[in-house]
Design a protein around this motif. Structure first.
Motif, short mmCIF file in Angstrom:
data_model
loop_
_atom_site.label_atom_id
_atom_site.label_comp_id
_atom_site.label_asym_id
_atom_site.label_seq_id
_atom_site.Cartn_x
_atom_site.Cartn_y
_atom_site.Cartn_z
N TYR A 35 131.35 -2.51 61.93
CA TYR A 35 130.11 -1.79 61.66
C TYR A 35 130.40 -0.64 60.70
O TYR A 35 131.52 -0.13 60.62
CB TYR A 35 129.51 -1.21 62.95
N GLU A 36 129.37 -0.23 60.01
CA GLU A 36 129.42 0.99 59.20
C GLU A 36 128.23 1.86 59.58
O GLU A 36 127.09 1.40 59.52
CB GLU A 36 129.38 0.67 57.71
N HIS A 76 129.53 7.23 53.17
CA HIS A 76 130.51 6.39 53.85
C HIS A 76 131.69 7.21 54.33
O HIS A 76 132.24 8.02 53.60
CB HIS A 76 131.01 5.30 52.90
N SER A 136 134.00 5.70 57.28
CA SER A 136 134.94 4.63 57.60
C SER A 136 134.20 3.45 58.22
O SER A 136 133.04 3.56 58.62
CB SER A 136 136.02 5.12 58.56
N TYR A 137 134.91 2.34 58.29
CA TYR A 137 134.40 1.16 58.97
C TYR A 137 134.91 1.17 60.41
O TYR A 137 136.05 1.56 60.67
CB TYR A 137 134.86 -0.11 58.27
N ASP A 151 129.42 8.85 64.04
CA ASP A 151 130.42 7.86 64.43
C ASP A 151 130.83 8.03 65.89
O ASP A 151 131.00 7.04 66.62
CB ASP A 151 131.66 7.98 63.54
#
Length: 323
Positions: A231-232, A307, A309-310, A90
């Protein structure tokens, strides 16, 4: 130390002791201290003066570790967790899309465990600055001490502040804003004021739930931000293995050889049966071994998980009419 590099280890330096990929610890060098692990004892005074990257053997001689120069990437893997943190997948994506570079002035909220803060500071150095905000006083104090111990306090300003209620206290300053908050939409109007009003800026909101993303997008739109996108970032593992390197001609030849072997095998079985009936001895041929070349290939896993976060990005549009 996180904003620049040095060759030799000195008293007071932070180092990363690397035992294995899954076993690393941060050590603050003190000539009077000793680090103990399952391999034995490692006296700091024996480490001080060595080059970063050196291999250090324990006093028993039964184990060793490598002494690595601290970097934001390594710090993310070994830091004390006070909150959930951002990892490099990220971090690298956010830094790129926010167009952060040396000289940039960046606002971050909240600081948390300081994982992203260290990467931001390294990116904006030596002429930029990071303004980071944390509403929790104890976490603010600990992070401020870490910045000082790591030699980067001149590149960062940290403040205990609830930006969702009182704003950032900064105006016409930032090139980029990053919000890692439970309700980032509450801070969006205040974030708008912090951007340099005569140039385009970028904002990113880090949220684990899609409902948070929806409310954030509405707030961004209402406050005049454009190019709103979400986005992811997911990590995809690849299984790396060695296989036979075949050209198209080799593949065709291999197919023909396989079909020929099947045909010969059938004929061979028939001869063996006939020889057995006649009481004859069957002599088998020794197959010829063919040398083949190999190559390393990778195969992605079928399912991607992980996953965190977005990431919601938007662009601040300058408000000055003459620009």
């Amino acid at each position: 130390m996180f904003a620049s590099y040095k060759k030799f280890i000195e008293h007071g330096d932070l180092v990363i002791a690397y035992m294995s990929r899954d076993s690393m610890v941060p050590l603050m060098m003190d000539q009077n201290e000793t680090y103990n692990n399952k391999f034995g004892s490692f006296k700091h005074k024996d480490i001080i003066g060595k080059e970063y990257g050196s291999k250090v053997v324990s006093h028993t001689g039964k184990g060793f570790m490598y002494i690595l120069h601290p970097t934001p990437e390594l710090w993310t893997l070994v830091l004390p967790h006070r909150t959930a943190i951002l990892y490099q997948a990220d971090i690298s994506y956010i830094t790129t899309l926010l167009d952060i570079k040396p000289g940039s002035k960046v606002i971050e909220s909240g600081t948390g465990s300081g994982s992203f803060s260290h990467s931001l500071i390294r990116t904006v150095a030596p002429t930029g600055h990071v303004y980071t905000f944390e509403y929790h006083q104890e976490r603010t104090t600990v992070a401020a001490q870490e910045f000082k111990d790591h030699g980067i306090s001149d590149l960062v300003t940290i403040e205990c502040r609830d930006v969702c209620k009182t704003g950032f206290g900064l105006k016409d300053l930032a090139h980029a804003v990053f919000l890692d908050l439970p309700a980032p939409w509450e801070a969006v109007p205040f974030a708008k004021e912090t951007f340099k009003q005569n140039r385009v800026g970028k904002i990113c909101c880090f949220s684990p739930c899609i409902e948070q993303v929806q409310r954030t997008c509405m707030a961004l739109s209402e406050n005049g931000f454009g190019e709103i996108k979400m986005y992811e970032v997911l990590m995809k593992n690849h299984d790396v293995r060695t296989t036979v390197a075949l050209t198209v001609a080799d593949a065709i030849a291999s197919t023909k050889a396989t079909m020929s072997k099947k045909r010969k095998s059938l004929e061979e079985c028939q001869r063996i049966e006939e020889a057995a009936k006649a009481g004859e001895v069957q002599v088998q041929e020794i197959p010829t071994i063919r040398e083949v070349s190999t190559m390393v290939v990778s195969k992605p896993v079928a399912e991607v998980r992980g996953h965190t976060s977005y990431l919601t990005f938007a662009t601040f549009i300058p408000v000055h009419e003459n620009l």
